[in-house]
Design an enzyme around this catalytic site. Structure first.
Site, mmCIF file in Angstrom:
data_model
loop_
_atom_site.group_PDB
_atom_site.id
_atom_site.type_symbol
_atom_site.label_atom_id
_atom_site.label_comp_id
_atom_site.label_asym_id
_atom_site.label_seq_id
_atom_site.Cartn_x
_atom_site.Cartn_y
_atom_site.Cartn_z
ATOM 1 N N SER A 100 17.769 42.967 40.427
ATOM 2 C CA SER A 100 17.370 41.614 40.836
ATOM 3 C C SER A 100 17.839 40.635 39.765
ATOM 4 C CB SER A 100 15.839 41.561 40.929
ATOM 5 O OG SER A 100 15.376 40.237 41.045
ATOM 6 N N TYR A 117 7.441 43.110 37.246
ATOM 7 C CA TYR A 117 8.587 43.271 38.165
ATOM 8 C C TYR A 117 9.872 43.305 37.336
ATOM 9 C CZ TYR A 117 11.733 42.327 42.136
ATOM 10 O OH TYR A 117 12.738 42.382 43.068
HETATM 11 N N1 NAP Z 1 14.255 39.676 48.815
HETATM 12 C C1 NAP Z 1 14.603 39.244 47.609
HETATM 13 O O1 NAP Z 1 14.528 38.046 47.316
HETATM 14 C C2 NAP Z 1 15.090 40.226 46.564
HETATM 15 C C3 NAP Z 1 15.637 39.702 45.391
HETATM 16 C C4 NAP Z 1 16.062 40.579 44.396
HETATM 17 C C5 NAP Z 1 15.938 41.942 44.578
HETATM 18 N N2 NAP Z 1 15.402 42.434 45.732
HETATM 19 C C6 NAP Z 1 15.257 43.893 45.846
HETATM 20 O O2 NAP Z 1 15.854 44.327 47.050
HETATM 21 C C7 NAP Z 1 15.249 45.555 47.461
HETATM 22 C C8 NAP Z 1 14.926 45.479 48.948
HETATM 23 O O3 NAP Z 1 13.963 44.487 49.174
HETATM 24 P P1 NAP Z 1 13.939 43.540 50.454
HETATM 25 O O4 NAP Z 1 14.053 42.163 49.967
HETATM 26 O O5 NAP Z 1 14.865 44.032 51.482
HETATM 27 O O6 NAP Z 1 12.405 43.729 50.882
HETATM 28 P P2 NAP Z 1 11.691 44.444 52.114
HETATM 29 O O7 NAP Z 1 12.181 43.895 53.400
HETATM 30 O O8 NAP Z 1 10.231 44.365 51.804
HETATM 31 O O9 NAP Z 1 12.186 45.959 52.005
HETATM 32 C C9 NAP Z 1 11.610 46.900 51.152
HETATM 33 C C10 NAP Z 1 11.906 48.282 51.707
HETATM 34 O O10 NAP Z 1 11.362 49.260 50.832
HETATM 35 C C11 NAP Z 1 10.680 50.229 51.611
HETATM 36 N N3 NAP Z 1 9.625 50.892 50.864
HETATM 37 C C12 NAP Z 1 8.520 50.341 50.307
HETATM 38 N N4 NAP Z 1 7.771 51.291 49.728
HETATM 39 C C13 NAP Z 1 8.416 52.470 49.925
HETATM 40 C C14 NAP Z 1 8.138 53.812 49.585
HETATM 41 N N5 NAP Z 1 7.047 54.144 48.870
HETATM 42 N N6 NAP Z 1 9.016 54.777 49.955
HETATM 43 C C15 NAP Z 1 10.116 54.462 50.659
HETATM 44 N N7 NAP Z 1 10.443 53.202 51.011
HETATM 45 C C16 NAP Z 1 9.596 52.224 50.644
HETATM 46 C C17 NAP Z 1 10.122 49.441 52.779
HETATM 47 O O11 NAP Z 1 9.903 50.287 53.904
HETATM 48 P P3 NAP Z 1 8.489 50.949 54.341
HETATM 49 O O12 NAP Z 1 7.437 49.932 54.097
HETATM 50 O O13 NAP Z 1 8.746 51.268 55.779
HETATM 51 O O14 NAP Z 1 8.359 52.175 53.494
HETATM 52 C C18 NAP Z 1 11.281 48.508 53.070
HETATM 53 O O15 NAP Z 1 12.218 49.144 53.911
HETATM 54 C C19 NAP Z 1 14.034 45.748 46.553
HETATM 55 O O16 NAP Z 1 14.355 46.687 45.537
HETATM 56 C C20 NAP Z 1 13.827 44.378 45.946
HETATM 57 O O17 NAP Z 1 13.201 44.437 44.689
HETATM 58 C C21 NAP Z 1 14.995 41.604 46.737
#
Ligand code: NAP
Length: 254
Positions: A149, A162
């Site tokens: 991130s 985080y």
């Molecule tokens: N959105 C942003 O602004 C942003 C910015 C920087 C970095 N990121 C990073 O991008 C990545 C994806 O995030 P996103 O933004 O796409 O958010 P998201 O839509 O909330 O996706 C998170 C994913 O992680 C899965 N997950 C959560 N707990 C889990 C577990 N214990 N085992 C397996 N899967 C699990 C969730 O699926 P289930 O709940 O079905 O398990 C979901 O598919 C993360 O690492 C986040 O830190 C996001």
């Protein structure tokens, strides 16, 4: 036209929503057979159905990657059923923002268990298979893409733990990169800025309001924007390793 990932297999964690879901779609469009790991099976089944209808191969893996045996089983099932493992996208993550003082310890534990340990469990189980794929695959190169991130490069009040996990992902990735690069396993880090996904919905409401105010005027990235960055990384020729990609919304200052 044949995709550039034809004959390869990718495992995407956190494929049930947001960046992971968009990435699985993008890699499948490039011809990869995709293994979809997350806890919400129905969401994975729907995505797998969509990929299969478009002529692709998809495997649903209901997995909690914070449980080491489950993370390992997801990797082993991918190899057993799809034949190999060329690409691991270590994407599952949670962002529980808030002040450090008086923070609920449970939130810290969830972030460390998922963003750090979950990623490590998947990496550990996948490494022998990725190294084998790099020796024998159609592309003779394999990829581990770890999602960090902007918070893995810069920290701010409210993102201390985080950031701890995401700085850790960057450090781990760089050390592993040095260790395995001579064996044609590319290790990359992607560092997104604000992306419109479910991520923010897990933040406590009082904290969420303050966090959202910080970026209220910024048009966020879409999950597809980050999926394209990942697709770019894993479709480079064997000689090209994109080690790190920081992708912010144009209007995001910090
Ligand atoms: N959105 C942003 O602004 C942003 C910015 C920087 C970095 N990121 C990073 O991008 C990545 C994806 O995030 P996103 O933004 O796409 O958010 P998201 O839509 O909330 O996706 C998170 C994913 O992680 C899965 N997950 C959560 N707990 C889990 C577990 N214990 N085992 C397996 N899967 C699990 C969730 O699926 P289930 O709940 O079905 O398990 C979901 O598919 C993360 O690492 C986040 O830190 C996001």
């Amino acid at each position: 036209m044949a995709g550039q990932l034809e004959g390869t297999v990718a495992l995407v964690t956190g494929a049930s929503s947001g960046i992971g879901e968009a990435t699985a779609r993008a890699l499948a469009r490039q011809g990869a057979a995709v293994a979809l790991a997350a806890r919400r099976r129905e969401r994975l089944e729907a995505l797998a159905g969509e990929i299969r209808e478009a002529g692709g191969r998809a495997l649903v893996l209901e997995t909690d990657v914070t449980e080491e045996p489950q993370a390992r089983a997801a990797v082993e099932q991918t190899v057993d059923e799809l034949g190999r493992l060329d690409t691991l996208v270590n994407n599952a993550g949670v962002m529980l923002l808030g002040p450090i003082v008086d923070a609920p310890l449970e939130e810290w534990e969830r972030m460390v268990h998922l963003n750090a340990l979950g990623l490590l469990y998947c990496a550990h189980a996948a490494l022998p298979h990725l190294l084998r794929a790099a020796e024998s695959g159609p592309r003779r190169v394999a990829d581990m893409v770890n999602i960090s991130s902007v918070a893995g490069r810069k920290t701010r009040v409210g993102s201390g733990v985080y950031s701890l996990t995401k700085f850790g992902v960057v450090a781990f990735s760089e050390s592993l990169r040095q260790e395995v690069t001579g064996r044609h396993l590319r290790v990359s880090v992607v560092e997104p800025g604000a992306v419109a996904t479910e991520l923010i919905t897990h933040v406590r409401p009082e904290v969420r309001a303050a966090a959202s105010k910080n970026i209220a005027d910024v048009e966020p990235l879409q999950a597809e924007d980050i999926a394209q960055a990942i697709e770019f990384i894993v479709t480079r020729p064997r000689r090209v390793a994109v080690n790190e990609l920081l992708v912010r919304p144009t209007e995001q200052e910090y």
